[in-house]
Design a protein around this motif. Structure first.
Motif, PDB file in Angstrom:
ATOM      1  N   ILE A 135      26.310  46.607  38.372  1.00 29.47           N
ATOM      2  CA  ILE A 135      27.602  46.223  37.791  1.00 29.47           C
ATOM      3  C   ILE A 135      28.729  46.562  38.766  1.00 29.47           C
ATOM      4  N   VAL A 136      28.634  47.730  39.409  1.00 34.46           N
ATOM      5  CA  VAL A 136      29.684  48.146  40.343  1.00 34.46           C
ATOM      6  C   VAL A 136      29.804  47.169  41.509  1.00 34.46           C
ATOM      7  N   VAL A 137      28.676  46.879  42.158  1.00 33.95           N
ATOM      8  CA  VAL A 137      28.716  45.989  43.324  1.00 33.95           C
ATOM      9  C   VAL A 137      29.094  44.567  42.911  1.00 33.95           C
ATOM     10  N   TRP A 138      28.567  44.129  41.785  1.00 27.63           N
ATOM     11  CA  TRP A 138      28.892  42.799  41.248  1.00 27.63           C
ATOM     12  C   TRP A 138      30.394  42.672  41.001  1.00 27.63           C
ATOM     13  N   SER A 139      30.990  43.702  40.398  1.00 24.49           N
ATOM     14  CA  SER A 139      32.414  43.641  40.083  1.00 24.49           C
ATOM     15  C   SER A 139      33.259  43.639  41.357  1.00 24.49           C
ATOM     16  N   ILE A 140      32.850  44.392  42.365  1.00 29.07           N
ATOM     17  CA  ILE A 140      33.590  44.386  43.633  1.00 29.07           C
ATOM     18  C   ILE A 140      33.559  42.990  44.248  1.00 29.07           C
ATOM     19  N   THR A 141      32.397  42.372  44.220  1.00 29.63           N
ATOM     20  CA  THR A 141      32.258  41.034  44.808  1.00 29.63           C
ATOM     21  C   THR A 141      33.131  40.018  44.084  1.00 29.63           C
ATOM     22  N   LEU A 142      33.099  40.034  42.744  1.00 26.48           N
ATOM     23  CA  LEU A 142      33.916  39.081  41.983  1.00 26.48           C
ATOM     24  C   LEU A 142      35.403  39.376  42.143  1.00 26.48           C
ATOM     25  N   GLY A 143      35.743  40.662  42.217  1.00 26.54           N
ATOM     26  CA  GLY A 143      37.139  41.018  42.435  1.00 26.54           C
ATOM     27  C   GLY A 143      37.661  40.510  43.770  1.00 26.54           C
ATOM     28  N   VAL A 144      36.833  40.622  44.808  1.00 30.03           N
ATOM     29  CA  VAL A 144      37.222  40.110  46.123  1.00 30.03           C
ATOM     30  C   VAL A 144      37.417  38.601  46.065  1.00 30.03           C
ATOM     31  N   LEU A 145      36.516  37.891  45.379  1.00 32.51           N
ATOM     32  CA  LEU A 145      36.664  36.435  45.250  1.00 32.51           C
ATOM     33  C   LEU A 145      37.974  36.084  44.546  1.00 32.51           C
ATOM     34  N   SER A 415      29.988  34.768  33.710  1.00 38.38           N
ATOM     35  CA  SER A 415      30.722  35.955  34.147  1.00 38.38           C
ATOM     36  C   SER A 415      31.236  35.822  35.569  1.00 38.38           C
ATOM     37  N   VAL A 416      30.607  34.976  36.383  1.00 40.73           N
ATOM     38  CA  VAL A 416      31.064  34.795  37.765  1.00 40.73           C
ATOM     39  C   VAL A 416      32.489  34.254  37.771  1.00 40.73           C
ATOM     40  N   VAL A 417      32.709  33.174  37.048  1.00 40.72           N
ATOM     41  CA  VAL A 417      34.034  32.553  37.018  1.00 40.72           C
ATOM     42  C   VAL A 417      35.017  33.402  36.224  1.00 40.72           C
ATOM     43  N   ALA A 418      34.589  33.920  35.065  1.00 39.06           N
ATOM     44  CA  ALA A 418      35.496  34.729  34.245  1.00 39.06           C
ATOM     45  C   ALA A 418      35.996  35.941  35.024  1.00 39.06           C
ATOM     46  N   GLY A 419      35.110  36.573  35.795  1.00 41.48           N
ATOM     47  CA  GLY A 419      35.517  37.732  36.579  1.00 41.48           C
ATOM     48  C   GLY A 419      36.507  37.383  37.668  1.00 41.48           C
ATOM     49  N   ALA A 420      36.234  36.322  38.401  1.00 46.71           N
ATOM     50  CA  ALA A 420      37.122  35.949  39.503  1.00 46.71           C
ATOM     51  C   ALA A 420      38.502  35.535  39.004  1.00 46.71           C
ATOM     52  N   VAL A 421      38.558  34.720  37.941  1.00 47.73           N
ATOM     53  CA  VAL A 421      39.862  34.231  37.490  1.00 47.73           C
ATOM     54  C   VAL A 421      40.690  35.352  36.873  1.00 47.73           C
ATOM     55  N   ALA A 422      40.045  36.382  36.313  1.00 37.85           N
ATOM     56  CA  ALA A 422      40.800  37.507  35.754  1.00 37.85           C
ATOM     57  C   ALA A 422      41.639  38.180  36.834  1.00 37.85           C
ATOM     58  N   GLN A 423      41.060  38.351  38.023  1.00 37.26           N
ATOM     59  CA  GLN A 423      41.802  38.982  39.110  1.00 37.26           C
ATOM     60  C   GLN A 423      42.811  38.021  39.735  1.00 37.26           C
ATOM     61  N   THR A 424      42.517  36.729  39.730  1.00 37.06           N
ATOM     62  CA  THR A 424      43.424  35.752  40.341  1.00 37.06           C
ATOM     63  C   THR A 424      44.776  35.730  39.642  1.00 37.06           C
ATOM     64  N   GLY A 425      44.784  35.653  38.311  1.00 40.10           N
ATOM     65  CA  GLY A 425      46.046  35.608  37.580  1.00 40.10           C
ATOM     66  C   GLY A 425      46.894  36.840  37.811  1.00 40.10           C
ATOM     67  N   VAL A 426      46.260  38.023  37.715  1.00 38.43           N
ATOM     68  CA  VAL A 426      46.984  39.282  37.919  1.00 38.43           C
ATOM     69  C   VAL A 426      47.540  39.352  39.336  1.00 38.43           C
TER      70      VAL A 426
END
Length: 599
Positions: A135-145, A415-426
């Motif tokens: 979960i940690v590594v996955w979240s870092i990757t999606l956050g970077v995207l 979760s791939v798209v949901a995670g990335a777009v969450a960081q994009t808006g912010v």
């Protein structure tokens, strides 16, 4: 807060958009001034962001909402850096304060990016376990995207089109006002925030450890021959939930109350009488059935809302994608592209190793990431709403239709798209503030990448500790997880295997949600209930919605008596209450895990 069930409809719905601060003149050319990318601004942003992340995990698991935190981070950042500056180094510059809130917002968004408020608990409820390191590594990757997508879209949306991004404008106005006056603009804001937080921590301790304060005062009487408490009716003594109502506003909160009444007074007693649900199971038993009409309401509203904007958003998103690479800072732009490609490769590997996702599932999700990030970014710019859950659900439907298979794969792909777009808006709200303050986008990008790393390391242990202590259920209803589960089930299996009559209820909910959204386009928008909030009220225990509604009513009454006092102090009062209960809830979970106290 962002579109429910991610964030009270948008970060601006919780963070008031200031209309009285000095207006700023937009300049397309960033000027890097001394005192921006400093150690104290980065460390301060990480600390404030960690508090936001803890709050968002706790509040998200409870209500499905989370807060971007830009305004509060700016206030706390300015206050903290000013206090530190009195001892050494001098006071902060505007750019330091902005970099602090930029870092903090990136950290605070990571619970949503990691899927801790939706996809991860959904997989847990489906009996699938995901390793914590994954979960940690996955979240870092999606956050970077997500951060890189925002950076690549920034030039077109901010420089070329000058989209509003109201939360970003409000943040920039507040930072400007703070530095012009040399103090917090609203007298006593910091003191109210601190006092509210400390009081709420004390109440939470007395409620959850000492049992001096009841968790719920059950409603009197009976329904279907059963006590009202069977149907979760009552008022919960939760300062955090009351604060959510204070910030969400009367229309949104009362819509939740209406949804709760439909579920727990209208539908649940009939389910108990007919034997469709074992009433002895309480909330957990009823939730299996009531989730369907509740999610139907939200999905119907979301699809109609997106459909009404689809032509303009998708057309503009196509232009956004064609404009990528034409960065005013080419070296950073090329580096960002290569970093994004590396993150995509890592996502493919992690999808296979952590979730068992076939490469084609992950590739489809990655193909959708940038277009849907562009759609989400434009929505945040035009309407101050970042439709995170809707983007994830669209990906689920696409994945389930293209590659039928186990529902767990569908959830992971979404979760791939949901995670990335969450960081994009912010990130784009922060870029808007930086754009107005003439901050360096490259330095903001680096601070956001640091925030992604710190946020992942903070959020995942907090989530695991809270779930291990309280469990997923009435204590932590995690409504977003039910959306992921139901959309996955429908997209893969159709309507087979649903509880009796649940399909009809889901269809009815879908059409009601669609009709309410269509009808609310004009003058009726102020009087019609929010379909999304109604659906959320149907998913939560009734006492959650009642408590949120009580908070909204109390603020509405107070505003009639002292509107100036409410406008000045309500945001700080609510933010302190949310943070206080979240931090104390985490502290109690830690003490329970160490066996120092018992619940």
């Amino acid at each position: 807060m962002n579109a429910p069930p991610e964030s009270l409809d948008s970060p601006a719905a919780v963070t008031p958009v200031l209309g009285t601060g000095p207006r700023l003149v937009t300049s397309p050319t960033p000027v890097v001034l001394p005192g921006e990318f400093t150690a104290r601004s980065l460390v301060g942003g990480c600390i404030i962001g960690a508090l936001l992340a803890i709050t968002n995990v706790y509040m998200g698991l409870k209500t499905g909402w989370w807060e971007s935190g830009s305004i509060i981070a700016a206030v706390l950042g300015f206050s903290g850096l000013s206090a530190l500056g009195r001892r050494r180094g001098g006071g902060p510059t505007m750019l330091e304060t902005n970099l602090t809130q930029t870092t903090a917002s990136a950290v605070g968004a990571m619970p949503a990016v990691a899927g801790l408020l939706g996809s991860i608990p959904a997989l847990t409820l489906m009996g699938l376990s995901v390793p914590s390191w994954g979960i940690v590594v996955w979240s870092i990757t999606l956050g970077v995207l997500g951060v890189l997508a925002a950076y690549l879209l920034r030039s077109r949306l901010l420089d070329q089109e000058g989209l509003a991004f109201p939360t970003g404008v409000a943040t920039a106005e507040l930072i400007t006002a703070l530095h012009r006056t040399g103090r917090v603009e609203r007298p006593g804001r910091a003191q109210v925030l601190l006092g509210s937080g400390l009081f709420t921590m004390a109440v939470t301790w007395m409620r959850d450890v000492q049992a001096w304060v009841p968790w719920v005062t059950a409603a009197p009487g009976k329904l279907a021959g059963l006590p009202a408490s069977t149907f979760t009716l009552g008022i919960g003594w939760s300062p955090m939930l009351m604060a959510v109502g204070m910030m969400a506003g009367l229309q949104m909160s009362l819509s939740m109350v209406l949804g709760a009444l439909v579920s727990w007074v209208g539908l649940a007693p009939g389910l108990a009488r007919s034997g469709s649900v074992d009433a002895q199971l309480g909330y957990d038993g009823f939730a299996v059935w009531l989730t369907w009409p509740g999610v139907g309401l939200m999905v119907g509203a979301a699809l109609v809302s997106l459909g009404m904007q689809a032509r303009s958003l998708l057309g503009a998103a196509a232009k956004d994608l064609r404009s990528l690479g034409r960065s005013e800072e080419p070296s950073v732009g090329r580096w960002a592209v290569w970093a994004g490609l590396a993150a995509c490769v890592l996502t493919l590997v992690l999808g296979r190793v952590v979730f068992g996702l076939p490469m084609l599932h992950t590739l489809l999700a990655l193909v959708l990431v940038l277009p849907l990030c562009a759609v989400c970014a434009r929505s945040a710019g035009q309407m101050d709403i970042s439709p995170v859950s809707q983007m994830g659900q669209l990906t689920q439907l696409a994945s389930g239709t293209a590659f039928p298979g186990p529902t767990g794969l569908n959830v992971a792909a979404g979760s791939v798209v949901a995670g990335a777009v969450a960081q994009t808006g912010v990130s784009l709200w922060s870029y808007k503030a930086g754009h107005l303050l003439k901050s360096s986008p490259a330095r903001q990008l680096l601070s956001q990448l640091l925030g992604v790393l710190v946020g992942s390391l903070v959020s995942v242990p907090v989530y695991l500790l809270l779930v291990d202590t309280y469990g997923l259920g009435e204590a932590l209803p995690v409504p977003s997880a039910h959306q992921f589960r139901i959309v996955a089930s429908v997209s893969v299996q159709g309507l087979a295997g649903l509880p009796p009559e649940a399909a009809r209820a889901a269809a009815l909910g879908f059409f009601v949600g669609a009709a309410l959204t269509l009808a609310a386009r004009g003058r009726l928008a102020r009087v019609l209930p929010s379909a999304v909030a109604m659906g959320l009220g149907m998913l939560l225990p009734a006492h959650y919605a009642m408590t949120i509604g009580l908070g909204a009513v109390l603020v509405a009454l107070a505003r009639r008596v002292r509107p100036d006092m409410v406008d000045a102090h309500m945001p700080a009062l609510g933010a302190g209450a949310i943070a206080g209960e979240s931090i104390m809830g985490l502290l109690i979970a830690g003490l329970v895990a160490l066996e120092l106290i018992q619940r």
